[in-house]
Design a protein around this motif. Structure first.
Motif, short mmCIF file in Angstrom:
data_model
loop_
_atom_site.label_atom_id
_atom_site.label_comp_id
_atom_site.label_asym_id
_atom_site.label_seq_id
_atom_site.Cartn_x
_atom_site.Cartn_y
_atom_site.Cartn_z
N UNK A 156 1.73 51.56 -7.24
CA UNK A 156 0.70 52.54 -6.90
C UNK A 156 1.31 53.94 -6.86
N UNK A 157 2.53 54.05 -6.34
CA UNK A 157 3.20 55.35 -6.31
C UNK A 157 3.37 55.92 -7.72
N UNK A 158 3.76 55.05 -8.64
CA UNK A 158 3.99 55.50 -10.01
C UNK A 158 2.68 55.93 -10.67
N UNK A 159 1.63 55.12 -10.58
CA UNK A 159 0.36 55.52 -11.23
C UNK A 159 -0.23 56.74 -10.55
N UNK A 160 0.03 56.89 -9.24
CA UNK A 160 -0.46 58.09 -8.54
C UNK A 160 0.23 59.33 -9.07
N UNK A 161 1.54 59.22 -9.32
CA UNK A 161 2.28 60.35 -9.89
C UNK A 161 1.77 60.67 -11.29
N UNK A 162 1.56 59.63 -12.08
CA UNK A 162 1.05 59.84 -13.44
C UNK A 162 -0.37 60.40 -13.43
N UNK A 163 -1.13 60.05 -12.40
CA UNK A 163 -2.49 60.55 -12.29
C UNK A 163 -2.57 62.04 -12.05
N UNK A 212 -2.23 64.88 -16.69
CA UNK A 212 -3.10 64.28 -17.70
C UNK A 212 -2.32 63.78 -18.91
N UNK A 213 -1.30 64.53 -19.34
CA UNK A 213 -0.54 64.16 -20.53
C UNK A 213 0.61 63.23 -20.22
N UNK A 214 0.88 62.98 -18.94
CA UNK A 214 1.91 62.02 -18.57
C UNK A 214 3.21 62.66 -18.13
N UNK A 215 4.19 61.79 -17.80
CA UNK A 215 5.49 62.21 -17.29
C UNK A 215 6.59 61.39 -17.94
N UNK A 216 7.76 61.97 -18.04
CA UNK A 216 8.94 61.22 -18.46
C UNK A 216 9.49 60.47 -17.25
N UNK A 217 10.42 59.53 -17.51
CA UNK A 217 11.04 58.82 -16.40
C UNK A 217 11.76 59.80 -15.46
N UNK A 218 12.38 60.79 -16.04
CA UNK A 218 13.08 61.78 -15.22
C UNK A 218 12.10 62.52 -14.31
N UNK A 219 10.96 62.89 -14.85
CA UNK A 219 9.96 63.60 -14.05
C UNK A 219 9.38 62.70 -12.96
N UNK A 252 13.70 62.91 -28.20
CA UNK A 252 14.56 61.74 -28.22
C UNK A 252 13.89 60.60 -27.44
N UNK A 253 14.45 59.38 -27.63
CA UNK A 253 13.88 58.20 -26.97
C UNK A 253 13.86 58.36 -25.46
N UNK A 254 14.89 58.98 -24.91
CA UNK A 254 14.95 59.12 -23.46
C UNK A 254 13.87 60.05 -22.92
N UNK A 255 13.22 60.77 -23.83
CA UNK A 255 12.15 61.67 -23.42
C UNK A 255 10.77 61.04 -23.61
N UNK A 256 10.73 59.72 -23.66
CA UNK A 256 9.45 59.02 -23.78
C UNK A 256 8.55 59.43 -22.61
N UNK A 257 7.28 59.67 -22.92
CA UNK A 257 6.30 60.08 -21.92
C UNK A 257 5.42 58.89 -21.57
N UNK A 258 5.16 58.71 -20.30
CA UNK A 258 4.29 57.63 -19.83
C UNK A 258 3.00 58.25 -19.32
N UNK A 259 1.89 57.74 -19.84
CA UNK A 259 0.58 58.34 -19.55
C UNK A 259 -0.36 57.28 -18.97
N UNK A 260 -1.06 57.64 -17.92
CA UNK A 260 -2.05 56.75 -17.31
C UNK A 260 -3.29 56.70 -18.20
N UNK A 261 -3.73 55.48 -18.58
CA UNK A 261 -4.87 55.35 -19.47
C UNK A 261 -5.93 54.39 -18.95
N UNK A 262 -5.69 53.71 -17.83
CA UNK A 262 -6.67 52.76 -17.31
C UNK A 262 -7.89 53.52 -16.81
N UNK A 263 -9.05 53.17 -17.34
CA UNK A 263 -10.27 53.94 -17.04
C UNK A 263 -10.66 53.84 -15.56
#
Length: 218
Positions: free
Chosen positions: A119-126, A129-136, A171-182
């Motif tokens: 929940x903490x992770x999806x809350x941060x991603x929420x 809008x465009x998402x966050x990297x693992x570092x962020x 780079x791969x390490x800069x992969x962005x994770x974005x919340x998409x669950x409606x």
């Protein structure tokens, strides 16, 4: 998986097009959590059969319901016959006894052990809008032990709550994770931390679904 979208509609297609077939088509050809493609396909198939007004009602019903419920069959099964989309959303999410009013915590707790971290992770991603990297994400939430963040992200992506993508040239390490669950997006936008006492909030905010009602009849 998305099931039963058309089966729940009080909408008559031409005789040779069954709602079961349309649901199957949605699942097999448009399983990208994006109902727009399905609507476009139906419009193409049924051009000349359905009036422009009816097509508008159909598109409105699919998109408005999907925006709030996503493609979870159980949520769609809760839609009540005779109520508009807006009225159904009010009854499920904004009524004091709404069956989905407190669904958020129950949903994540039922799927994940130690769900608080998820929940903490999806809350941060929420929050982005465009998402966050693992570092962020780590900067926002603090360090996770023994690669636990990677497991959380993998689990969330596998379950369809988030997606990962790379910005062009990154780079791969800069992969962005974005919340998409409606449902989760809807919850963060309209329910979480909102002091809403209006049980007709969605109808009053979005407006009545003109002529669109739900039916369990196929």
């Amino acid at each position: 998986m998305t099931n039963g979208i058309f089966a729940h509609m009080n909408y008559n297609f031409r005789a040779e097009v069954s709602k079961t077939t349309l649901d199957f088509r949605f699942n097999t050809e448009f399983g990208e959590k994006n109902p727009a493609k399905c609507i476009t396909k139906i419009i193409g198939d049924d051009e000349g059969y359905m009036s422009e007004a009816k097509l508008a009602f159909l598109a409105q019903m699919i998109l408005e319901t999907y925006m709030a419920l996503g493609g979870i069959p159980y949520y769609w099964s809760l839609l009540l016959p005779g109520l508009s989309v807006s009225q159904n959303i009010d009854k499920l999410m904004f009524a004091e006894s709404g069956k989905l009013r407190d669904e958020f915590d129950e949903l994540y707790a039922s799927l994940f052990k130690n769900s608080e971290s998820y929940v903490d992770v999806v809350s941060a991603l929420g929050e982005r809008k465009l998402g966050l990297t693992r570092k962020q994400i780590t900067e926002s939430l603090g360090a996770f032990k023994n690669g636990h963040l990677q497991k959380i992200l993998k689990d969330l992506e596998w379950c369809g709550f988030i997606r990962s993508y790379k910005s062009y040239g990154k780079k791969t390490k800069d992969v962005i994770y974005q919340l998409i669950d409606h449902y989760t997006l809807f919850y963060f936008r309209f329910i979480k931390n909102q002091d809403i006492n209006d049980e007709a909030f969605w109808t009053n905010t979005i407006g009545k679904s003109k002529g669109c009602s739900i039916s369990r009849n196929s």
